[in-house]
Motif scaffolding. Structure first.
Motif, PDB file in Angstrom:
ATOM      1  N   ARG A 171      -3.265  -0.633 -55.939  1.00 46.63           N
ATOM      2  CA  ARG A 171      -4.047   0.108 -54.887  1.00 46.63           C
ATOM      3  C   ARG A 171      -3.465   1.643 -55.070  1.00 46.63           C
ATOM      4  O   ARG A 171      -4.339   2.682 -55.233  1.00 46.63           O
ATOM      5  CB  ARG A 171      -4.028  -0.241 -53.451  1.00 46.63           C
ATOM      6  N   ARG A 172      -2.257   1.898 -55.222  1.00 47.54           N
ATOM      7  CA  ARG A 172      -1.613   3.242 -55.200  1.00 47.54           C
ATOM      8  C   ARG A 172      -1.981   3.645 -56.704  1.00 47.54           C
ATOM      9  O   ARG A 172      -2.104   4.839 -56.615  1.00 47.54           O
ATOM     10  CB  ARG A 172      -0.060   2.896 -55.284  1.00 47.54           C
ATOM     11  N   GLU A 173      -2.092   2.831 -57.757  1.00 46.75           N
ATOM     12  CA  GLU A 173      -2.504   3.239 -58.973  1.00 46.75           C
ATOM     13  C   GLU A 173      -3.821   3.963 -59.158  1.00 46.75           C
ATOM     14  O   GLU A 173      -4.228   4.927 -59.635  1.00 46.75           O
ATOM     15  CB  GLU A 173      -2.381   2.266 -60.215  1.00 46.75           C
ATOM     16  N   LEU A 174      -4.629   3.104 -58.280  1.00 50.55           N
ATOM     17  CA  LEU A 174      -6.082   3.404 -58.067  1.00 50.55           C
ATOM     18  C   LEU A 174      -6.226   4.527 -57.262  1.00 50.55           C
ATOM     19  O   LEU A 174      -7.190   5.744 -57.956  1.00 50.55           O
ATOM     20  CB  LEU A 174      -6.994   2.561 -57.585  1.00 50.55           C
ATOM     21  N   ALA A 175      -5.622   4.763 -56.254  1.00 51.00           N
ATOM     22  CA  ALA A 175      -5.635   6.034 -55.239  1.00 51.00           C
ATOM     23  C   ALA A 175      -5.098   7.320 -56.340  1.00 51.00           C
ATOM     24  O   ALA A 175      -5.776   8.353 -56.253  1.00 51.00           O
ATOM     25  CB  ALA A 175      -4.669   5.786 -54.375  1.00 51.00           C
ATOM     26  N   GLU A 176      -4.326   7.293 -56.966  1.00 49.79           N
ATOM     27  CA  GLU A 176      -3.735   8.457 -57.839  1.00 49.79           C
ATOM     28  C   GLU A 176      -4.711   8.703 -59.083  1.00 49.79           C
ATOM     29  O   GLU A 176      -4.874   9.934 -59.342  1.00 49.79           O
ATOM     30  CB  GLU A 176      -2.305   8.318 -58.371  1.00 49.79           C
ATOM     31  N   ALA A 177      -5.363   7.829 -59.396  1.00 51.43           N
ATOM     32  CA  ALA A 177      -6.364   7.987 -60.443  1.00 51.43           C
ATOM     33  C   ALA A 177      -7.642   8.518 -59.985  1.00 51.43           C
ATOM     34  O   ALA A 177      -8.221   9.325 -60.642  1.00 51.43           O
ATOM     35  CB  ALA A 177      -7.027   6.563 -61.058  1.00 51.43           C
ATOM     36  N   VAL A 178      -8.072   8.475 -58.709  1.00 55.63           N
ATOM     37  CA  VAL A 178      -9.258   8.958 -57.852  1.00 55.63           C
ATOM     38  C   VAL A 178      -8.610  10.446 -57.801  1.00 55.63           C
ATOM     39  O   VAL A 178      -9.457  11.411 -58.185  1.00 55.63           O
ATOM     40  CB  VAL A 178      -9.556   8.524 -56.666  1.00 55.63           C
TER      41      VAL A 178
END
Length: 333
Positions: A126-133
């Motif tokens: 989730r954190r990786e996805l959030a930073e990618a957004v």
């Protein structure tokens, strides 16, 4: 053909949103990059963005399906204008919602393990996805948002003027014509197949977008039938370019600040996109109590309205507030 059936209650509850929210615009921008069609309004934007997507953005770009429907970041991150708020929504989204949004999507085989981690609610994923957004936003949206926001405000102003002049009937007859046709009590729009939708008293949210590749689209959340569906319409009237954003934003802020004060002028500009009191406090870097006080002053002046949705208080700019942003108040005396 999409046919949306209205009752009198639906007409009373139909409104125009300030925007679709930052997360949905980011995802729409990725779909645009993968679209091979010639889209004149985005030619310059594509040239500027091409080659800038890299490792930071890959956790999100790998979740764009090969074909078919994509991930609904609007459902996962909300329609909020603040990226911080959107990321917070994603980090706290129920696992059942994540799983529902990703199941059945047509990912490339190499990306299936990553998609599975996200759908299972893995905290680090989730954190990786959030930073990618966030990373995608910095590349595809943020440098172009000055013009994008201006066009959203311009469309909101036109819609407000139509409502004042002829009510909801004139708005529905005029929005995105001639693609969208109002034949009371049915609104017709182009669609891949024939679909009849009955709003059942929920009303409709007409939502302008900057980066959507579709002339119009119809969005609804099957997991929350209490919320009204959305009809998205394009806000861009001219090709998207990223020139002069910082300078123009700074000039507008200084000029409007001379009339309202710097913080209150910034508050009015934030409400042009729609915001909660918490959003306003984050964007202004003030306490929630201070943000509420600024909103109260703007509301008493007739520049914004305030409504309650669930546990949140929502602030929206009024036609008078929009006029103040766009006309004489933005010129130094």
């Amino acid at each position: 053909m999409l046919r949306i059936h209205f009752t009198a209650e639906d007409l009373a509850r139909t409104r125009v949103a300030a925007s679709i929210g930052v997360a949905a615009e980011v995802y729409y921008s990725l779909e645009l990059l993968r679209d091979n069609r010639e889209l004149p309004h985005f030619r310059s934007w594509r040239s500027a963005v091409a080659g800038r997507m890299g490792a930071e953005t890959r956790p999100l770009t790998s979740l764009v399906p090969v074909r078919g429907p994509g991930i609904d970041l609007l459902a996962l991150m909300g329609d909020v204008p603040s990226m911080d708020h959107a990321v917070d929504n994603l980090l706290h989204a129920p696992v059942s919602r994540l799983r529902r949004e990703l199941e059945g999507l047509d990912f490339r085989p190499a990306h299936l393990p990553w998609a599975r981690r996200v759908s299972e609610g893995d905290r680090e994923a989730r954190r990786e996805l959030a930073e990618a957004v966030r990373a995608c936003h910095r590349v595809t949206v943020e440098p172009f948002w000055h013009q994008g926001r201006s066009e959203l405000v311009a469309l909101s102003t036109r819609c407000a003027s139509l409502m004042l002049e002829g009510g909801i009937d004139l708005l529905l007859r005029s929005v995105c014509a001639p693609l969208v046709r109002w034949r009371p009590p049915v609104l017709e729009a182009p669609y891949p197949r024939r679909v009849d939708v009955r709003l059942q008293g929920r009303g409709l949210i007409i939502t302008p977008t900057v980066f959507s590749k579709h002339p119009v689209s119809f969005l609804w959340d099957p997991l929350d039938i209490s919320q009204p569906p959305r009809l998205t319409v394009p806000a861009l009237r001219r090709p998207l370019a990223g020139t002069g954003s910082a300078e123009a934003d700074g000039s507008a802020g200084r000029n409007l600040g001379s009339l309202l004060g710097r913080t209150r002028a910034a508050a009015l500009q934030v409400t042009a996109e729609g915001c909660t009191t918490s959003d306003l406090a984050r964007r202004l870097n003030v306490t929630a109590a201070a943000a509420s006080q600024h909103a109260k002053v703007l509301r008493k002046a007739g520049l914004i309205t305030t409504t309650r949705r669930g546990g949140s208080v929502l602030h929206h700019i009024t036609p008078l507030g929009l006029a103040l942003l766009r006309t004489g108040a933005l010129t130094e005396p």
